[in-house]
Design an enzyme around this catalytic site. Sequence first.
Site, short mmCIF file in Angstrom:
data_model
loop_
_atom_site.label_atom_id
_atom_site.label_comp_id
_atom_site.label_asym_id
_atom_site.label_seq_id
_atom_site.Cartn_x
_atom_site.Cartn_y
_atom_site.Cartn_z
N ASP A 78 0.92 -1.59 0.10
CA ASP A 78 0.04 -0.10 0.02
C ASP A 78 1.18 1.27 -0.21
O ASP A 78 1.97 1.27 0.17
CB ASP A 78 -1.28 0.19 0.92
CG ASP A 78 -0.62 -0.63 2.55
OD1 ASP A 78 0.68 -1.19 2.42
OD2 ASP A 78 -0.73 -0.90 2.97
N ASN B 183 -7.94 -3.50 14.28
CA ASN B 183 -9.19 -3.13 13.96
C ASN B 183 -9.22 -4.14 12.87
O ASN B 183 -10.24 -4.00 12.78
CB ASN B 183 -9.58 -2.17 12.93
CG ASN B 183 -9.11 -1.56 12.21
OD1 ASN B 183 -8.21 -2.27 12.25
ND2 ASN B 183 -9.72 -0.08 11.02
N HIS C 123 -7.84 -4.34 10.39
CA HIS C 123 -7.17 -4.42 8.42
C HIS C 123 -6.07 -5.46 8.27
O HIS C 123 -5.29 -5.10 9.49
CB HIS C 123 -7.21 -2.99 8.34
CG HIS C 123 -6.06 -1.91 9.06
ND1 HIS C 123 -6.17 -0.57 9.08
CD2 HIS C 123 -4.28 -2.85 8.96
CE1 HIS C 123 -5.18 -0.25 9.57
NE2 HIS C 123 -4.12 -1.54 9.00
N GLU D 212 -9.99 -2.13 5.00
CA GLU D 212 -11.01 -1.57 6.22
C GLU D 212 -11.44 -2.78 6.90
O GLU D 212 -11.87 -2.64 5.75
CB GLU D 212 -10.36 -0.08 6.33
CG GLU D 212 -9.21 0.83 5.80
CD GLU D 212 -8.70 0.97 7.41
OE1 GLU D 212 -8.60 0.13 8.24
OE2 GLU D 212 -7.99 1.86 7.59
#
Length: 255
Positions: free
Chosen positions: A67, A136, A138, A143
């Site tokens: 990314d 979280n 991801h 996400e």
Amino acid sequence: MKLIVTKDYEEMSKVAAKEISDFINSKPEAVLGLATGGTPKGLYEELIKLNKQEIVDFSNVTSINLDEYIGLSGEHEQSYRYFMDHNFFNYINIDKSKTFVPNGLADNIDLECIEYDKKIAELGGIDLQLLGIGSNGHIGFNEPAEYLYMGTHQTNLAKDTIEANSRFFKSIDEVPRKAITMGIGGIMKAKKIVLLASGENKAEVVKELVSGKITTEVPASMLQMHRDVVIVIDEAAAKFLSLHSGEYIKSSSGL
Ligand code: F6R
């Protein structure tokens, strides 16, 4: 899924470095999918040492990163291109022209995403994908959401992610809100996956990853369906797994 629990961060980094250097030694022209963030820094330091000791050779390796922030140039200190160059590539014998990170300044981001997937296909796919995990759930910047994407795409960063990553910036306002990320499909197509997690703040999500329901709300839970995943975590991140200290290996068949 193979799970290795190590004493601490340092041991996690060493175990993961051995996993990756053994892999490269068995396939010197491997295509490595790489990750950034705080977690893999120790691993990169270990791989640099192994490269200097001539235990692993990167001269035939190609790398492709997961990314990049949209809006940051590769010269920006918080861009992922800068991270890779300054934490890893500048210190090993990899050919820089064979290291790929999405271009966060591309005029046409959608086209950049299409080209990135073409590049992965041209390379014959990813042999080994390294991952961290967001608290979280991801992976890459996929996400938690109602649905996930197969291919590389642009995404809005979750509030949790912006907050977590603000530790690397002068202020939270400077954290980019958008990123380019490989999709879940791109990650799942990798032949082998090595995921690292360290620290108590990852303990809850690690439990979800290893034994929770498979749900797009915890994108990392998709990895339960992959055939060859090695999860290397320290004891703090293993806090909610019922394990004893030392190295623990849990096997499950995957698909
Ligand atoms: C980074 C990436 C992210 C990180 C994750 C954990 O390239 O893809 O998914 O792996 O945000 O980051 P750290 O390691 O900083 O906790």
